[in-house]
Design an enzyme around this catalytic site. Structure first.
Site, PDB file in Angstrom:
ATOM      1  N   HIS A 208      11.461 -32.542 -25.803  1.00  0.00           N
ATOM      2  CA  HIS A 208      11.079 -33.421 -24.676  1.00  0.00           C
ATOM      3  C   HIS A 208       9.642 -33.187 -24.261  1.00  0.00           C
ATOM      4  O   HIS A 208       9.269 -33.466 -23.128  1.00  0.00           O
ATOM      5  CB  HIS A 208      12.035 -33.176 -23.507  1.00  0.00           C
TER       6      HIS A 208
ATOM      7  N   GLU B 203      11.498 -14.329 -19.080  1.00  0.00           N
ATOM      8  CA  GLU B 203      11.127 -12.938 -18.771  1.00  0.00           C
ATOM      9  C   GLU B 203      10.220 -12.386 -19.869  1.00  0.00           C
ATOM     10  O   GLU B 203       9.243 -11.685 -19.585  1.00  0.00           O
ATOM     11  CB  GLU B 203      12.375 -12.089 -18.608  1.00  0.00           C
TER      12      GLU B 203
ATOM     13  N   GLU C 186       1.808 -10.581 -17.852  1.00  0.00           N
ATOM     14  CA  GLU C 186       1.364  -9.577 -16.874  1.00  0.00           C
ATOM     15  C   GLU C 186       0.873  -8.299 -17.546  1.00  0.00           C
ATOM     16  O   GLU C 186       0.129  -7.539 -16.936  1.00  0.00           O
ATOM     17  CB  GLU C 186       2.449  -9.298 -15.856  1.00  0.00           C
TER      18      GLU C 186
ATOM     19  N   ASN D 235       0.286  -0.258   6.255  1.00  0.00           N
ATOM     20  CA  ASN D 235       0.782  -1.075   5.151  1.00  0.00           C
ATOM     21  C   ASN D 235       1.343  -2.340   5.777  1.00  0.00           C
ATOM     22  O   ASN D 235       2.154  -2.278   6.690  1.00  0.00           O
ATOM     23  CB  ASN D 235       1.888  -0.311   4.406  1.00  0.00           C
ATOM     24  N   GLY D 236       0.886  -3.496   5.302  1.00  0.00           N
ATOM     25  CA  GLY D 236       1.401  -4.764   5.837  1.00  0.00           C
ATOM     26  C   GLY D 236       0.263  -5.660   6.275  1.00  0.00           C
ATOM     27  O   GLY D 236      -0.885  -5.489   5.873  1.00  0.00           O
TER      28      GLY D 236
ATOM     29  N   LYS E 242       2.957  -3.284  -7.389  1.00  0.00           N
ATOM     30  CA  LYS E 242       4.371  -3.073  -7.672  1.00  0.00           C
ATOM     31  C   LYS E 242       5.265  -3.758  -6.659  1.00  0.00           C
ATOM     32  O   LYS E 242       6.324  -4.248  -6.996  1.00  0.00           O
ATOM     33  CB  LYS E 242       4.693  -1.566  -7.697  1.00  0.00           C
TER      34      LYS E 242
ATOM     35  N   LYS F  40       6.449 -10.901 -19.137  1.00  0.00           N
ATOM     36  CA  LYS F  40       5.989  -9.571 -19.585  1.00  0.00           C
ATOM     37  C   LYS F  40       4.667  -9.672 -20.330  1.00  0.00           C
ATOM     38  O   LYS F  40       3.751  -8.877 -20.115  1.00  0.00           O
ATOM     39  CB  LYS F  40       7.062  -8.921 -20.473  1.00  0.00           C
TER      40      LYS F  40
ATOM     41  N   ARG G 188       1.681   1.345  -5.898  1.00  0.00           N
ATOM     42  CA  ARG G 188       1.905   0.349  -4.839  1.00  0.00           C
ATOM     43  C   ARG G 188       0.638  -0.411  -4.497  1.00  0.00           C
ATOM     44  O   ARG G 188       0.652  -1.383  -3.734  1.00  0.00           O
ATOM     45  CB  ARG G 188       2.446   1.029  -3.580  1.00  0.00           C
TER      46      ARG G 188
ATOM     47  N   CYS H 261       0.857  -1.188   0.000  1.00  0.00           N
ATOM     48  CA  CYS H 261       0.000   0.000   0.000  1.00  0.00           C
ATOM     49  C   CYS H 261       0.892   1.236   0.000  1.00  0.00           C
ATOM     50  O   CYS H 261       2.067   1.166   0.316  1.00  0.00           O
ATOM     51  CB  CYS H 261      -0.862   0.015   1.250  1.00  0.00           C
TER      52      CYS H 261
ATOM     53  N   TRP I  93      -3.846  -1.889  -1.329  1.00  0.00           N
ATOM     54  CA  TRP I  93      -3.904  -3.155  -2.053  1.00  0.00           C
ATOM     55  C   TRP I  93      -4.481  -4.150  -1.059  1.00  0.00           C
ATOM     56  O   TRP I  93      -3.822  -4.495  -0.063  1.00  0.00           O
ATOM     57  CB  TRP I  93      -2.512  -3.580  -2.530  1.00  0.00           C
TER      58      TRP I  93
HETATM   59  C1  AGP Z   1       7.950  -7.904 -12.580  1.00  0.00           C
HETATM   60  O1  AGP Z   1       7.458  -7.505 -13.877  1.00  0.00           O
HETATM   61  C2  AGP Z   1       6.843  -8.292 -11.673  1.00  0.00           C
HETATM   62  N1  AGP Z   1       6.000  -7.179 -11.401  1.00  0.00           N
HETATM   63  C3  AGP Z   1       7.275  -9.061 -10.442  1.00  0.00           C
HETATM   64  O2  AGP Z   1       7.629 -10.347 -10.882  1.00  0.00           O
HETATM   65  C4  AGP Z   1       8.472  -8.503  -9.632  1.00  0.00           C
HETATM   66  O3  AGP Z   1       9.655  -8.623 -10.373  1.00  0.00           O
HETATM   67  C5  AGP Z   1       8.618  -9.352  -8.354  1.00  0.00           C
HETATM   68  O4  AGP Z   1       7.428  -9.197  -7.608  1.00  0.00           O
HETATM   69  C6  AGP Z   1       9.822  -8.962  -7.498  1.00  0.00           C
HETATM   70  O5  AGP Z   1       9.689  -7.624  -7.085  1.00  0.00           O
HETATM   71  P1  AGP Z   1      10.975  -6.905  -6.412  1.00  0.00           P
HETATM   72  O6  AGP Z   1      12.026  -6.864  -7.474  1.00  0.00           O
HETATM   73  O7  AGP Z   1      10.492  -5.546  -6.004  1.00  0.00           O
HETATM   74  O8  AGP Z   1      11.395  -7.742  -5.249  1.00  0.00           O
END
Ligand code: AGP
Length: 618
Positions: free
Chosen positions: A510, A487, A494, A104-105, A613, A491, A30, A2, A78
């Site tokens: 395989h 990766e 997400e 937050n938490g 994020k 991308k 966030r 958050c 969040w």
């Molecule tokens: C990356 O595109 C994602 N949003 C997610 O996988 C992110 O990399 C992961 O949550 C780790 O976050 P951090 O690097 O802030 O620890």
């Protein structure tokens, strides 16, 4: 996950509401499923909160204006406990409405505490854990009459992860906050002070900040900042200066933060290299502050991270093992803790995290340290928890990464890990200073090559637009191309919500080759043709195999590599580079493809559905 903002000042011309809302706008990445503000006025606390994005709150504030105030708090949420509803939005007030709290938490013992309060006759207006803290604080304040000691008393009772920020109707010009396992930094102004989840909360007003440590309570007024532990004993915070300004946190002329951050990648890599070579061009990591003998004696490296950061670690594994000749394991942080890992004082753990607040990675760092390992954090956020809880930190200098999907931080993480690997190789004698210097020179040439890739992606943009309806895309790579393939798939998942999967190209026969049917789009990351072993030839064979089955082969290959042309539906060219550094180039077309395809589908590429994020809960 958050965003939290707090402000108290003396300038009647500077509305606390405006300061708080401005901070929330920069923190909305966030978490953005509800938002709220509370102001301290001569008539007590006034508050407004709404589910939905921040825009919905600002609309409500226009319809129901709050009175002027110079002290206030705000929150963008969040959801963890309780769905994203108006009632569950923060702030939450204690009995009588005199104290407002944002959080937050996750308060892990909230159920027990809630039962205790309900047994005392307290009525709850929400399903959140946060409201428990609000009622406890109201009760403690009624006993002590002092907001700071009341916050200390409450913090001592809570378990889990929390940044609590409170304002009381009877205590003007004062904010009190407590933090454990969750981010909080202080912004230092002139006749004003700020609190925030990260510096973006107050960057428009000040770049001078204080990072807070674990289990600390901070009390701010417009002219004072005092920090104690949870027992009330004074402690010192750690001042730091933020090296980017408010404009950097805006879009800088790009349509989205995602587009801006993809295009900032040459600077992210260059800035991460900055200051890490001496005048003679020799690699220096003075900021590491780790005993060189300890580093000479490590016999294993374990990288712990999540998501994109874990893929950065997987790229780094190939380079560090090749340069340092010690085993490098890459572990998903949330798996590491529970698999009884073989870790001891000769293990170096490298925790990679953009936010520095990923709870899975925080908990893995703690576990590793309990087992005796040394921990180096590779992190992009000063003042965050993971570097603070590590033995040393190697910061990436990618600048604020606002888009939820990580791009420039990924390249900066890889770069920082390369630098760390080269430093260890020279320290341990597996690479000479001259050899390290050669690789550093190759690294320093990469920003220009990344810029060149960025200038030549119109073909990728066109392809993304006419592929907007595709339902599934596969990504293949070998060696360092394998984590790049994963990766690229992440991308697309997400950003465009499309099923995508990354494979090691050698794994195709395989099983996964059964997925290939006519028209199936497959990206293939092709290694440099001149690398020492026949990796390139094998990948070209893989392209042939899938091309023969009708796949639409979209090949990322070096300029001049003509072996791929007969089997490629599309060839995306990248400049020549050493194979270990090539991920810094090969991933860029995949980022742009995902971003463009998502935009073609009309999706919010900066704040994709279901994501946040920083995942600050386990
Ligand atoms: C990356 O595109 C994602 N949003 C997610 O996988 C992110 O990399 C992961 O949550 C780790 O976050 P951090 O690097 O802030 O620890």
């Amino acid at each position: 996950m958050c965003g939290i903002v707090g402000y108290t000042g003396t300038d009647p011309g500077l509305s606390a509401l405006d300061v708080v809302l401005g901070g929330l706008r920069r923190l909305e990445y966030r978490g953005y499923d509800s938002a709220g503000v509370a102001l301290q006025t001569p008539d007590g606390i006034v508050m407004l909160k709404r589910s939905g994005k921040l825009a919905r709150l600002t609309e409500a504030l226009e319809a129901e204006p709050l009175p002027a105030a110079v002290t206030g708090i705000g929150h963008t949420r969040w959801a963890t406990h309780g769905g994203p509803t108006d009632d569950n939005a923060h702030p939450h007030v204690g009995t009588g409405g005199a104290v407002a709290v944002v959080h937050n938490g996750i308060i892990e013992n909230f159920a027990t505490l809630k039962a205790e309060l309900q047994a005392d006759g307290v009525d709850f207006a929400s399903q959140t854990d946060t409201e428990v803290a609000a009622h406890l604080l109201a009760r403690e304040y009624a006993t002590t009459g002092d907001l700071s000691s009341a916050m200390c008393a409450v913090a001592r009772r809570l378990e889990g992860a929390f940044t609590l920020l409170a304002v009381h109707g009877d205590v003007p010009h004062t904010l009190v906050a407590a933090r454990r396992n969750s981010p909080l930094v202080v912004g230092l102004g002139e006749g004003a002070n700020f609190l925030g989840s990260d510096v973006a909360a107050f960057i428009a007003h000040t770049r001078d900040a204080i990072e807070l440590g674990q289990d600390q309570v901070v009390t701010i007024t417009p002219h004072s900042v005092s920090i104690t532990d949870f027992l009330g004993a004074p402690v010192q915070g750690k001042p730091f200066h933020v090296d980017w300004d408010a404009s950097a946190a805006e879009k800088g002329g790009y349509p989205t933060f995602m587009a801006k951050e993809i295009n900032e990648q040459p600077h992210a890599v260059a800035d991460t290299l900055l200051g890490r070579t001496d005048v003679a061009g020799r690699l220096t990591l003075d900021e590491l502050h780790m005993d060189e003998q300890v580093l000479r004696e490590i016999d294993k490296i374990v990288v712990i991270a999540c998501g994109t950061a874990a893929y950065a670690g997987q790229v780094a594994k190939y380079a560090i093992e090749h340069w340092c000749r010690i085993p490098v394991e890459v572990e998903l942080a949330h798996e590491f803790r529970y698999r009884d890992p073989v870790v001891d004082q000769r293990t170096l753990v490298v925790a990679i995290s953009q936010s520095g607040e990923t709870m899975d990675t925080i908990m893995a760092v703690r576990h590793a340290r309990e087992l005796g390992a040394r921990v180096i954090a590779v992190c992009n956020t000063h003042g965050s928890t993971i570097p603070r809880e590590s033995d040393a930190a190697l910061y990436t200098h990618a600048g604020p990464e606002v888009a939820v999907a990580s791009t420039k931080a990924f390249l900066a993480q890889i770069t920082a890990c390369y630098v760390l690997g080269l430093y260890l190789a020279e320290l341990r004698g597996t690479k000479s200073r001259e050899q390290v210097g050669e690789v550093m020179a190759q690294l320093q040439a990469m920003p220009d090559k990344i810029a060149k890739v960025l200038q030549g992606l119109d073909q990728v943009r066109r392809m993304a637009r006419w592929m907007a309806d595709t339902r599934s895309v596969l990504f293949l790579g070998r060696h360092v191309g394998y984590p790049v393939a994963m990766e690229g798939a992440l991308k697309l998942k997400e950003l465009a919500y499309i099923h995508a999967e990354g494979f090691a190209a050698g794994e195709l026969k395989h099983g996964p080759i059964a997925l290939i049917e006519p028209g199936q789009p497959v990206f293939v990351i092709v290694p440099p043709p001149d690398e020492p072993h026949s990796l390139h030839g094998k990948v070209v064979s893989n392209i042939q195999e899938i091309n023969a089955r009708g796949a639409r082969t979209i090949v990322i290959a070096e300029e001049g590599d003509d072996d791929v042309v007969p089997y490629a539906s599309e060839v995306i060219r990248i400049p020549a580079s050493p194979v270990l550094l090539s991920p810094l180039l090969a991933v860029v077309p995949l980022q742009v493809f995902a971003c463009e395809l998502a935009s073609a589908k009309g999706l919010d590429v900066d704040q994709p559905r279901n994501l946040a994020k920083s995942v600050t809960v386990e």
